[in-house]
Structures are given as structure tokens and as C-alpha cells.
Design an enzyme around this catalytic site. Sequence first.
Site, PDB file in Angstrom:
ATOM      1  N   ASP A 206      -2.950  12.332  -3.383  1.00 19.03           N
ATOM      2  CA  ASP A 206      -4.103  12.108  -2.498  1.00 19.03           C
ATOM      3  C   ASP A 206      -3.975  10.853  -1.627  1.00 19.03           C
ATOM      4  O   ASP A 206      -4.691  10.719  -0.653  1.00 19.03           O
ATOM      5  CB  ASP A 206      -5.386  11.993  -3.337  1.00 19.03           C
ATOM      6  N   GLY A 249      -6.782  16.493  -1.599  1.00 20.64           N
ATOM      7  CA  GLY A 249      -7.017  15.074  -1.312  1.00 20.64           C
ATOM      8  C   GLY A 249      -8.229  14.532  -2.041  1.00 20.64           C
ATOM      9  O   GLY A 249      -8.552  13.361  -1.910  1.00 20.64           O
ATOM     10  N   ARG A 345       1.217  20.392  -4.255  1.00 22.06           N
ATOM     11  CA  ARG A 345       1.464  19.410  -5.316  1.00 22.06           C
ATOM     12  C   ARG A 345       2.816  19.593  -6.003  1.00 22.06           C
ATOM     13  O   ARG A 345       3.422  18.634  -6.472  1.00 22.06           O
ATOM     14  CB  ARG A 345       0.330  19.518  -6.340  1.00 22.06           C
TER      15      ARG A 345
END
Length: 424
Positions: A206, A249, A345
Site C-alpha cells: 500500500d 491500497g 500482491r
Amino acid sequence: MKLAVLTSGGDSAGMNAVVRAVVKIGILRGCETWIVREGYEGLVRGNTQAHSLHTELPADLSALKCAHRGVPTNLMENLRFGDGDLLRDGTGDHHHGRTLKGRYIVRVGWDDVRGWFAEGGTLIGTARSAAFRTPEGRLSAARNLIKEGIDALAVCGGDGSLTGADLFRSEWPSLVSQLLTQGVITEEQAEKHGHLKIVGLVGSIDNDMSMTDLTIGAPTALHRICEAIDNINSTAASHSRAFVLEVMGRHCGWLALLAGVSSGADFIFIPERPPQTIPGGTWEDDMCEAIRGHREAGKRKTIVIVAEGALDENLQPIRAEYVKEVLAERLGLDTRVTTLGHTQRGGRPCAFDRILPTLQGEEAVKALLEATPDTPSYMIGVRENKIIRVPLMEAVAMTRAVADAIGAKDFAKAMSMRDPEFYQ
Ligand code: F6P
């Protein structure tokens, strides 16, 4: 120094590089090195208890590595020796041939982490541990560390994980005296373990931690998003369509903002800066006017990026599906929503997510070796291309202050506490 490293919270690319760096640099600096599997959960569980969770976990570190390389794990079964033995597998790598079943805190050597910087996710596992949030859990974690003689802990995770680390350190003297009173540890152990050294490395896609320019894993996630947008661009242009992309995020707009800048998006929604509305108008008017202008200028495709935590000026979430409806109804655009989700991710770290953890791992070990009971726990960051140490709790407090500023609709303050360079 006996040094353990763990990864905690959501995984991010580069976490394995952190483990590799801490282990290798720790060894070079004369430390005994350990990994803790499954984050704080592994600390709480230690090496003594039997848990049903074991059945879900790979049986040993060698199996972890082999499974990852596509080598059948049962090939390793026959090669497993007793505690501390080394073995050589077909790839020429050495492993500690220790059975890890029921073991969460594991001594590792140089070869155990070989090549780890190229691997995605975290090979030692991560968890969001409910047990560690309880005093009993932290007492158990302290007992397990002392039992192994570990006196230093490197934690790689987000702000929640790093706060947990600092709390653990501040409670440490009381945990040690409880264990002594309960007769779980000896006077000698209590004396030897009067102080726990902690260091934090920020692993999060993030990029939401204050006092550092970048968190480990954010560059890779940004790269993934850009690739996805490149792919979408060609199909969008073919059909002259609009795409609304929701990106991760959490409460931070860094991924959305930088992805938008890197891919030439038409409109971006982030939590720190709600859309500026035309006087007397709405953000919907604003967005439509901008996109209509781009279309009139000849653009055949429209890309709108919505951070998952995006808010309007009344702090109401801005949802990708709603943005799609607005584009379709007001501009007549054939619009699709794409949620990139966990593809952002996972996967191999980009080069910078190997370099940054390696440099920060070195600083982390150095900070631990220099730590005294009077020095604060440090977080390792990067500022203007220099690896830095900052007091961990100051960084956490500033990170929380950003969320508070957004909650108070003080968006200018929120942006100035993120990174003014990027957010203005
Ligand atoms: O903090 C990392 C992150 O990937 C966020 O961007 C996202 O909101 C969240 O974790 C998703 O968490 P989970 O993997 O538990 O669904």
C-alpha cells in the site's frame, strides 16, 4: 545475538528478500539466526504445542522450497535428518534437515534462504494473529523466545504489525517477571533476557507508512497494475470502451495515483484528496467534463482508477460500479469494471523490491546490534534514496494521523503528511 525474523500481516513482494538479508547479514555479523513461521502466530505457538494447523502447513523448510520449485515434496521425505543436520538436495542446495512439524521457531543457516529474493509472497508464512493481541498470547510468545534464547526480533509487516512489535517490547520486562514468578523460566534466563531488541521493516503493497518514501512490495504492486492497464488499454481502444479499475491500497491512494500517472489514466480517485468539484457541481460533473474533453480530443479509450479506499468530500466511499453507471448513463460509454485484486500482491518481486529489502535488512541487523534498553525501537525506511532509521512509534503515530486528518476532512494536512511531492 540470537536473531529471529518474522513476516506479519498481508504478504508483499520482497518479504523473502528481507528474510534472506536479515539471515545472511546476521550470520556475517556473528549472530545465530532464526525464522518464525506464520508471523506472530508462530511466536505464540512456539515449538512445543501440537496444533491442528500443522496439517495445513508444509512439513519442513526443505519441502517449502521444493514445493515452490515444483519438485515433489515427497522426494525430500527420505532425505530428512535429525535436528541440525545438513542435507543436500538434487539442486545442490544445502538445507538444515530439521523436521518442522510442530516447530514455528526454526534455526536457519546461509543456504536455507538461498535464492529467496526472487520469490513472491512470504515463504515463512504470515498471519493476522488474534492470539498475539491478547496478553496471554504475548506471554506465550515471550516464553517461546526465551526458551530458544532469542534476544532480537526483526519484524516485516505493516503499521499494525510494527505496533504489535513495539507493544511487545514495552511489555517485555513485565512478561519476563510473570514468567519468572510462574516458574516457567529461571532467574538466569530472566537476567539474560531483560531486554528484547526489536526492529521493523515495512512490508506492504500500500505504501501507506509515513516517514519512509517506499514500503517493500509497493513498487512490484505498482508494476503489476501498470502491466494490467497496458493490457486493458489495447482492448479498451479496440472497442472504444471505458474501463473503471479498482486497485488496492486500503486507506492510501499511492498505488492508484502512481498507476494513473504511469498509465495516462483519465481520472483517479484516492482517499486523501476527494475530487474537486466545479462550483455548484458534483464530482460526477467534474469527471464527466474531463472525460468528455478527452474524447472530443480524439481519445478512443477511457481509464478511470478508483483506489479501494477512495472517498468523496463527505467521506462516502466511491465505488467502481457506481462510477461505471455514471460513465454509461451520462456519457453513453460502453463501460466495464475490472477489479485487479490479489494479482497486485502476488508474484515475483521487481528488482527494486529485492534491492530495497537487502539494503534495509543490513540496516536492520545493524540497528539491532547497536540497540540498548534506552534506544527506541527503530523502523527502517528510505528517504531520498538513503536508507534511514526512524523511531518506529513516531512513524506509526504519523501514519495514524493521516487517517485522522482524512476523517476530519482536513485533506490538505493528510496529503502533506503522506508525501507532498506525489500528492500535490
Ligand atoms: O494491506 C495490503 C492489502 O493488500 C490491501 O491493499 C488490501 O486492502 C488488503 O491487504 C486485502 O487484505 P486480504 O488479503 O486480507 O483480503
